[in-house]
Design a protein around this motif. Structure first.
Motif, PDB file in Angstrom:
ATOM      1  N   HIS A 119       5.584  33.790  21.315  1.00 10.99           N
ATOM      2  CA  HIS A 119       6.165  32.514  21.744  1.00 10.99           C
ATOM      3  C   HIS A 119       5.935  32.247  23.230  1.00 10.99           C
ATOM      4  O   HIS A 119       5.787  31.090  23.635  1.00 10.99           O
ATOM      5  CB  HIS A 119       7.671  32.487  21.447  1.00 10.99           C
ATOM      6  CG  HIS A 119       7.987  32.178  20.023  1.00 10.99           C
ATOM      7  ND1 HIS A 119       7.581  32.965  18.971  1.00 10.99           N
ATOM      8  CD2 HIS A 119       8.666  31.140  19.465  1.00 10.99           C
ATOM      9  CE1 HIS A 119       7.994  32.438  17.838  1.00 10.99           C
ATOM     10  NE2 HIS A 119       8.652  31.333  18.106  1.00 10.99           N
ATOM     11  N   LYS A 125       5.143  30.129  29.182  1.00 12.20           N
ATOM     12  CA  LYS A 125       4.400  29.064  28.501  1.00 12.20           C
ATOM     13  C   LYS A 125       2.889  29.205  28.653  1.00 12.20           C
ATOM     14  O   LYS A 125       2.212  28.302  29.145  1.00 12.20           O
ATOM     15  CB  LYS A 125       4.876  27.692  28.992  1.00 12.20           C
ATOM     16  CG  LYS A 125       6.327  27.398  28.621  1.00 12.20           C
ATOM     17  CD  LYS A 125       6.608  25.905  28.624  1.00 12.20           C
ATOM     18  CE  LYS A 125       7.887  25.587  27.867  1.00 12.20           C
ATOM     19  NZ  LYS A 125       8.036  24.177  27.572  1.00 12.20           N
ATOM     20  N   GLU A 156      14.493  26.479  32.957  1.00  8.51           N
ATOM     21  CA  GLU A 156      15.421  25.394  32.618  1.00  8.51           C
ATOM     22  C   GLU A 156      15.632  24.459  33.808  1.00  8.51           C
ATOM     23  O   GLU A 156      15.672  23.237  33.649  1.00  8.51           O
ATOM     24  CB  GLU A 156      16.765  25.974  32.169  1.00  8.51           C
ATOM     25  CG  GLU A 156      16.724  26.696  30.833  1.00  8.51           C
ATOM     26  CD  GLU A 156      17.920  27.609  30.611  1.00  8.51           C
ATOM     27  OE1 GLU A 156      17.846  28.466  29.715  1.00  8.51           O
ATOM     28  OE2 GLU A 156      18.931  27.473  31.348  1.00  8.51           O
ATOM     29  N   LEU A 208      12.191  23.067  29.613  1.00  7.81           N
ATOM     30  CA  LEU A 208      12.759  23.169  28.265  1.00  7.81           C
ATOM     31  C   LEU A 208      13.624  21.938  28.011  1.00  7.81           C
ATOM     32  O   LEU A 208      14.137  21.322  28.947  1.00  7.81           O
ATOM     33  CB  LEU A 208      13.573  24.450  28.136  1.00  7.81           C
ATOM     34  CG  LEU A 208      12.745  25.733  28.316  1.00  7.81           C
ATOM     35  CD1 LEU A 208      13.598  26.861  28.819  1.00  7.81           C
ATOM     36  CD2 LEU A 208      12.062  26.105  27.021  1.00  7.81           C
ATOM     37  N   TRP A 211      14.379  32.482  32.258  1.00  6.22           N
ATOM     38  CA  TRP A 211      14.740  31.330  31.431  1.00  6.22           C
ATOM     39  C   TRP A 211      15.500  30.302  32.261  1.00  6.22           C
ATOM     40  O   TRP A 211      15.245  29.102  32.169  1.00  6.22           O
ATOM     41  CB  TRP A 211      15.570  31.769  30.220  1.00  6.22           C
ATOM     42  CG  TRP A 211      14.716  32.090  29.053  1.00  6.22           C
ATOM     43  CD1 TRP A 211      14.078  33.268  28.809  1.00  6.22           C
ATOM     44  CD2 TRP A 211      14.368  31.211  27.975  1.00  6.22           C
ATOM     45  NE1 TRP A 211      13.359  33.181  27.646  1.00  6.22           N
ATOM     46  CE2 TRP A 211      13.523  31.947  27.111  1.00  6.22           C
ATOM     47  CE3 TRP A 211      14.689  29.905  27.653  1.00  6.22           C
ATOM     48  CZ2 TRP A 211      12.986  31.390  25.950  1.00  6.22           C
ATOM     49  CZ3 TRP A 211      14.174  29.348  26.495  1.00  6.22           C
ATOM     50  CH2 TRP A 211      13.327  30.086  25.657  1.00  6.22           C
ATOM     51  N   ALA A 235       5.572  28.245  23.872  1.00  8.27           N
ATOM     52  CA  ALA A 235       6.858  27.585  23.637  1.00  8.27           C
ATOM     53  C   ALA A 235       7.948  28.072  24.588  1.00  8.27           C
ATOM     54  O   ALA A 235       8.921  27.359  24.831  1.00  8.27           O
ATOM     55  CB  ALA A 235       7.295  27.815  22.192  1.00  8.27           C
ATOM     56  N   TRP A 236       7.813  29.289  25.092  1.00  7.35           N
ATOM     57  CA  TRP A 236       8.826  29.914  25.936  1.00  7.35           C
ATOM     58  C   TRP A 236       8.233  30.266  27.296  1.00  7.35           C
ATOM     59  O   TRP A 236       7.014  30.436  27.411  1.00  7.35           O
ATOM     60  CB  TRP A 236       9.343  31.197  25.288  1.00  7.35           C
ATOM     61  CG  TRP A 236      10.110  31.008  24.016  1.00  7.35           C
ATOM     62  CD1 TRP A 236      10.448  29.832  23.394  1.00  7.35           C
ATOM     63  CD2 TRP A 236      10.655  32.051  23.204  1.00  7.35           C
ATOM     64  NE1 TRP A 236      11.157  30.080  22.250  1.00  7.35           N
ATOM     65  CE2 TRP A 236      11.302  31.435  22.110  1.00  7.35           C
ATOM     66  CE3 TRP A 236      10.671  33.435  23.296  1.00  7.35           C
ATOM     67  CZ2 TRP A 236      11.950  32.165  21.115  1.00  7.35           C
ATOM     68  CZ3 TRP A 236      11.308  34.167  22.313  1.00  7.35           C
ATOM     69  CH2 TRP A 236      11.957  33.548  21.240  1.00  7.35           C
ATOM     70  N   TRP A 284      17.657  29.133  22.435  1.00  2.00           N
ATOM     71  CA  TRP A 284      16.395  29.154  23.159  1.00  2.00           C
ATOM     72  C   TRP A 284      15.777  27.754  23.276  1.00  2.00           C
ATOM     73  O   TRP A 284      16.458  26.827  23.684  1.00  2.00           O
ATOM     74  CB  TRP A 284      15.444  30.184  22.530  1.00  2.00           C
ATOM     75  CG  TRP A 284      16.066  31.540  22.447  1.00  2.00           C
ATOM     76  CD1 TRP A 284      16.446  32.212  21.316  1.00  2.00           C
ATOM     77  CD2 TRP A 284      16.453  32.385  23.544  1.00  2.00           C
ATOM     78  NE1 TRP A 284      17.033  33.427  21.640  1.00  2.00           N
ATOM     79  CE2 TRP A 284      17.050  33.556  22.999  1.00  2.00           C
ATOM     80  CE3 TRP A 284      16.356  32.282  24.941  1.00  2.00           C
ATOM     81  CZ2 TRP A 284      17.536  34.593  23.792  1.00  2.00           C
ATOM     82  CZ3 TRP A 284      16.840  33.319  25.731  1.00  2.00           C
ATOM     83  CH2 TRP A 284      17.414  34.444  25.155  1.00  2.00           C
ATOM     84  N   ALA A 285      14.525  27.576  22.921  1.00  2.00           N
ATOM     85  CA  ALA A 285      13.851  26.283  23.096  1.00  2.00           C
ATOM     86  C   ALA A 285      14.465  25.181  22.227  1.00  2.00           C
ATOM     87  O   ALA A 285      14.237  23.999  22.463  1.00  2.00           O
ATOM     88  CB  ALA A 285      12.357  26.417  22.798  1.00  2.00           C
TER      89      ALA A 285
END
Length: 405
Positions: free
Chosen positions: A162, A172, A32, A37, A28, A168-169, A367-368
């Motif tokens: 997701h 992706k 980022e 995101l 993550w 979305a995460w 999260w998103a």
């Protein structure tokens, strides 16, 4: 007056990446930094250094359990190299909770993976499960004598959908095939992790642990009684709500059923595509309900119905997450109060619920969605990291103290 058992578990939850800050070694964080995101977690709530302050608040609010996650990428930031300082940190976290008579409920995988694991293909690769299982063995050997309740994986179907279906995460992706593969690998990882945990406790002559997953369940309701909607409802309930639980029950690898519940999914399908059957919802605001700040329907009756659907499995149930993001604290209290009444109603009809864990103890990085959604019993001023106890938390503290509504 509505009474709960005297040994009922009452608490709230956090997860590492959402509150700790500076989890620089996971997938993550990597996404980022690439701008993938809309917001970066950054320092989050600085819970990694302020955990004792946050747990003191939980104690003040009469919590007797707390759910949190151990960040794999802190324990093993580089493949095969385990960080002794991080291991010792979580010893201090657990010891602090226990010193306040707060039962730790420990999650081993809460959406984030070490960057090195993700770069190898992560959960899409069958053979890579061995790295997660090595992490599980390392962690459980460390903390076994201090922890009774374990959650191997948080919301496996939310993660797979997701990250690999909806895109979305991280990473992706948009692949039904990869989604199915990741889901299968997570299920197999849980089965093996469950056995590892129990074997460690058995070998050390410790009291039997309680191991589960935290399954996200939704109250699927049909918007209009069309054939398509009825088929979609059937598929979603069977695949989304029951598939993972039933698979693990067949392997005898659930000691209790951990469920996360937030609200209703109003099924309305306009074509026969598989994506529509599995995902389409009503866009016309039919059957209007109150909503949280993310637009999710508030539907306490759905939790009652789902608990009754789980009764046939004859296992204890723990509400491992239930909460609302809202700027309206009166609505937060109404949400909590109504869901507790729904839980009690199911208990009166024979469902053995052993605990209620609110999401979340403190506002966090959602999260998103970033930092905007406010789920916390305790608010966070992100300018100065000040903690602000909300009135809903005070009201819930009275319930926790008396086990009465």
């Amino acid at each position: 007056m509505t009474n709960f058992p005297h040994d009922f578990l009452w608490g709230a939850a956090t997860s590492a990446h959402q509150v700790e800050g500076d989890n620089v070694h996971n997938d993550w964080w990597a996404a980022e930094q690439k701008g993938a995101l809309k917001e970066a977690s950054g320092q989050a709530c600085r819970h990694y250094e302020l955990f004792a302050q946050d747990f003191a608040i939980a104690g003040e609010l009469n919590h007797n359990c707390h759910r949190f996650s151990i960040e794999w990428s802190r324990i093993e930031p580089v493949q095969g190299i385990f960080d002794k300082d991080a291991i010792e940190h979580y010893h201090r976290v657990i010891a602090d909770l226990r010193s306040r008579r707060i039962q730790p409920v420990v999650t081993l995988l809460h959406f984030t993976n070490p960057a090195w694991f993700a770069q190898k293909g992560g959960w899409t690769k069958f053979k890579l499960k061995k790295y997660f299982l090595r992490f599980v063995e390392t962690v459980v050997e460390e903390y076994a004598g201090e922890v009774k309740f374990w959650i191997t994986i948080n919301e496996p179907l939310v993660y797979s959908s997701h990250a690999y279906l909806l895109g979305a995460w991280p990473p992706k992706k948009n692949s039904l095939f990869q989604t199915a593969k990741v889901t299968l690998n997570l299920a197999q990882a849980h089965v093996k992790a469950y056995r590892i945990i129990h074997k460690i406790y058995q070998n050390r002559s410790l009291a039997r642990p309680c191991v589960s997953i935290a399954a996200n369940l939704q109250a699927f309701e049909i918007c209009q009684p069309t054939i398509r909607n009825k088929i979609a409802f059937y598929l979603r309930h069977k695949l989304y709500n029951l598939y993972f639980i039933k698979r693990l029950l067949k392997k005898h690898t659930l000691d209790y059923i951990g469920i996360n519940y937030y609200g209703r999914n109003l099924v309305h399908v306009e074509d026969w595509s598989l994506r529509s059957l599995l995902l389409a919802t009503c866009k016309h605001d039919h059957h209007r309900l109150r909503k949280n700040s993310l637009g999710w329907d508030i539907y306490p009756e759905g939790l009652y119905k789902l608990l009754l659907a789980l009764k046939k499995y004859n296992l204890p149930v723990m509400i491992t997450e239930n909460g609302i993001c809202t700027e309206n604290d009166d609505l937060r209290w109404d949400y909590i109060h109504e869901h507790l009444l729904a839980i009690h109603k199911a208990m009166q009809e024979g469902v053995k619920v052993i605990g209620y864990i609110y999401w979340s103890l403190i506002d966090n990085f959602e999260w998103a969605e970033g930092f905007a959604p406010r789920f916390g019993l305790v608010g966070i001023d992100y300018q100065n990291q000040q903690r602000i106890i909300r009135q809903s938390a005070r009201k819930l503290a009275e319930v926790f103290k008396s086990s009465e509504i």
